[in-house]
Design a protein around this motif. Structure first.
Motif, short mmCIF file in Angstrom:
data_model
loop_
_atom_site.label_atom_id
_atom_site.label_comp_id
_atom_site.label_asym_id
_atom_site.label_seq_id
_atom_site.Cartn_x
_atom_site.Cartn_y
_atom_site.Cartn_z
N GLN A 17 84.23 -17.59 72.74
CA GLN A 17 84.93 -17.89 71.49
C GLN A 17 84.52 -16.95 70.35
O GLN A 17 84.98 -17.10 69.22
N ILE A 18 83.62 -15.97 70.65
CA ILE A 18 83.04 -15.12 69.60
C ILE A 18 83.41 -13.66 69.82
O ILE A 18 83.35 -13.15 70.94
N GLY A 19 83.76 -12.97 68.75
CA GLY A 19 83.86 -11.51 68.74
C GLY A 19 82.85 -10.98 67.75
O GLY A 19 82.72 -11.52 66.65
N PHE A 20 82.13 -9.94 68.09
CA PHE A 20 81.03 -9.47 67.25
C PHE A 20 81.14 -7.97 67.01
O PHE A 20 81.26 -7.18 67.94
N LEU A 21 81.13 -7.60 65.74
CA LEU A 21 81.03 -6.20 65.33
C LEU A 21 79.68 -6.01 64.65
O LEU A 21 79.52 -6.37 63.48
N PRO A 22 78.68 -5.48 65.35
CA PRO A 22 77.37 -5.23 64.72
C PRO A 22 77.49 -4.15 63.66
O PRO A 22 78.51 -3.47 63.54
N GLN A 23 76.41 -3.98 62.89
CA GLN A 23 76.42 -2.97 61.83
C GLN A 23 76.66 -1.58 62.42
O GLN A 23 77.31 -0.74 61.81
N HIS A 24 76.11 -1.34 63.60
CA HIS A 24 76.36 -0.09 64.32
C HIS A 24 77.15 -0.44 65.57
O HIS A 24 76.59 -0.98 66.53
N PRO A 25 78.46 -0.17 65.58
CA PRO A 25 79.32 -0.59 66.69
C PRO A 25 78.79 -0.11 68.04
O PRO A 25 78.34 1.04 68.17
N PRO A 26 78.85 -0.95 69.06
CA PRO A 26 78.30 -0.61 70.40
C PRO A 26 79.28 0.23 71.19
O PRO A 26 79.89 -0.22 72.16
N LEU A 27 79.44 1.49 70.80
CA LEU A 27 80.44 2.35 71.41
C LEU A 27 79.82 3.28 72.46
O LEU A 27 78.71 3.78 72.28
N TYR A 28 80.56 3.49 73.53
CA TYR A 28 80.21 4.51 74.52
C TYR A 28 81.07 5.73 74.21
O TYR A 28 82.24 5.81 74.56
N THR A 29 80.46 6.69 73.56
CA THR A 29 81.23 7.78 72.95
C THR A 29 81.81 8.77 73.95
O THR A 29 82.67 9.57 73.59
N ASP A 30 81.35 8.74 75.21
CA ASP A 30 81.91 9.65 76.22
C ASP A 30 83.12 9.05 76.92
O ASP A 30 83.69 9.69 77.82
N LEU A 31 83.53 7.84 76.53
CA LEU A 31 84.73 7.22 77.07
C LEU A 31 85.90 7.43 76.11
O LEU A 31 85.71 7.62 74.91
N THR A 32 87.11 7.40 76.65
CA THR A 32 88.29 7.37 75.79
C THR A 32 88.45 5.96 75.22
O THR A 32 87.81 5.01 75.69
N ILE A 33 89.32 5.81 74.24
CA ILE A 33 89.57 4.49 73.66
C ILE A 33 90.07 3.53 74.74
O ILE A 33 89.60 2.39 74.84
N ASP A 34 91.03 3.98 75.57
CA ASP A 34 91.56 3.12 76.63
C ASP A 34 90.46 2.70 77.60
O ASP A 34 90.37 1.53 77.99
N GLU A 35 89.63 3.65 78.00
CA GLU A 35 88.56 3.34 78.96
C GLU A 35 87.57 2.34 78.36
O GLU A 35 87.16 1.37 79.02
N TYR A 36 87.22 2.57 77.12
CA TYR A 36 86.22 1.69 76.48
C TYR A 36 86.76 0.27 76.29
O TYR A 36 86.07 -0.71 76.59
N LEU A 37 87.99 0.15 75.81
CA LEU A 37 88.55 -1.18 75.56
C LEU A 37 88.79 -1.93 76.87
O LEU A 37 88.59 -3.15 76.93
N THR A 38 89.17 -1.21 77.91
CA THR A 38 89.31 -1.84 79.22
C THR A 38 87.96 -2.37 79.70
O THR A 38 87.84 -3.50 80.21
N TYR A 39 86.93 -1.56 79.50
CA TYR A 39 85.57 -1.95 79.90
C TYR A 39 85.11 -3.20 79.14
O TYR A 39 84.58 -4.14 79.73
N THR A 40 85.36 -3.25 77.82
CA THR A 40 84.92 -4.40 77.04
C THR A 40 85.71 -5.66 77.40
O THR A 40 85.17 -6.77 77.37
N ALA A 41 86.98 -5.50 77.76
CA ALA A 41 87.78 -6.65 78.21
C ALA A 41 87.22 -7.21 79.50
O ALA A 41 87.11 -8.43 79.68
N GLU A 42 86.82 -6.32 80.41
CA GLU A 42 86.23 -6.77 81.68
C GLU A 42 84.87 -7.42 81.46
O GLU A 42 84.51 -8.38 82.17
N LEU A 43 84.12 -6.92 80.48
CA LEU A 43 82.83 -7.56 80.15
C LEU A 43 83.04 -9.01 79.71
O LEU A 43 82.18 -9.86 79.95
#
Length: 306
Positions: free
Chosen positions: A76-102
């Motif tokens: 039920q929670i979505g969290f944006l920390p002060q420093h976003p947890p981004l994997y910078t070597d992924l594309t936007i599509d790859e990263y968002l797909t990964y977070t959806a699967e998480l």
């Protein structure tokens, strides 16, 4: 109740970072969590989001006790920390797909969910771009997209506008307001003006305790203006301004703008206008200033308000 905390307390070693934090949010909108650096904001948010276990107390997300059923609560929670947890070597599509699967989303819905949040966050035209090649503002948008991709009831944002340029700030505020139409947003900041612009209600934490919890209107009515900002084409010297009755301090912000600290006398505004006319200071703007955040914290910390 979308978010409820009961006597939330946490201790690092022998020191309490937060003590008896009680929060209740029952509807959509933006609630500001305001506090100076080190006040306990991030500790509170990390506990609410499940990245830190509280020493004492309970958190309920949409009625679910996070301690007893952490997986169901975290859905039920979505969290944006002060420093976003981004994997910078992924594309936007790859990263968002990964977070959806998480988030253990149904695989049949992942692709459409990614497309939906990209559209909502203004990222659709950058789908194949590596995150490391995005500007700071767009990286922040990707961070928000991962926080809302699973349509959580509660979205928690820790300093989401920090470090953005003026144009990025305007766009980010607009995006946060749009998200708040469908979700409850708990937004932290140490900048009072940012909370004032965005939030319906405000919770203020100082030295680990809540010192104010009410609407933004109630907060603005409670805090008394103790300074006035003047913009003058022909400003006088600091000594001249200090000689005006009721003035307790003078601070030049730049060559033509000055902050006047005063004793609360309601006639101070008129007195400054008259002095400008009499001495040819060419007054262009005048307005009350709520004062520095540290001063407001001192004022509120002297008596706890709920």
């Amino acid at each position: 109740m979308i978010l409820q905390t009961e006597n939330l307390s946490h201790r690092y070693s022998s020191n309490w970072a937060i003590r008896d934090i009680n929060i209740g949010i029952a509807e959509h909108g933006i609630v500001g969590l305001l506090g100076s650096n080190g006040a306990g904001k991030s500790t509170t948010m990390n506990i609410i989001c499940g990245t830190l276990n509280a020493t004492e107390g309970n958190v309920y997300i949409n009625g679910i006790n996070k301690r007893k059923d952490p997986e169901a609560a975290k859905r039920q929670i979505g969290f944006l920390p002060q420093h976003p947890p981004l994997y910078t070597d992924l594309t936007i599509d790859e990263y968002l797909t990964y977070t959806a699967e998480l988030r253990l989303m149904d695989k049949r819905t992942v692709k459409s969910a990614v497309e939906e949040v990209k559209e909502k966050c203004g990222l659709a035209h950058f789908s194949s771009r590596l995150i490391k090649n995005l500007s700071g503002g767009y990286r922040q948008r990707v961070g928000i997209a991962q926080a809302i991709i699973h349509k959580p009831k509660l979205v928690v944002m820790d300093e989401p506008t920090n470090g953005l340029d003026p144009n990025q700030l305007i766009e980010m505020r607009k995006l946060i307001r749009e998200i708040a139409q469908e979700h409850t947003v708990l937004l932290s900041s140490h900048i009072l003006s940012e909370i004032n612009l965005l939030c319906r209600d405000i919770i203020m934490i100082e030295t680990g305790r809540i010192v104010f919890s009410d609407s933004m209107d109630a907060f603005n009515n409670y805090t008394q203006a103790r300074s006035i900002i003047l913009k003058l084409d022909n400003p006088p010297s600091q000594q001249e301004l200090q000689q005006i009755k009721g003035v307790t301090g003078v601070e030049f912000l730049n060559a033509n703008q000055v902050r006047i600290l005063f004793d609360g006398d309601q006639e101070m505004n008129d007195r400054l206008v008259n002095a400008s006319v009499q001495h040819g200071w060419k007054l262009r703007e005048i307005g009350y200033d709520k004062g520095l955040l540290d001063d407001i914290f001192k004022q509120l910390s002297s008596q706890t308000i709920h």
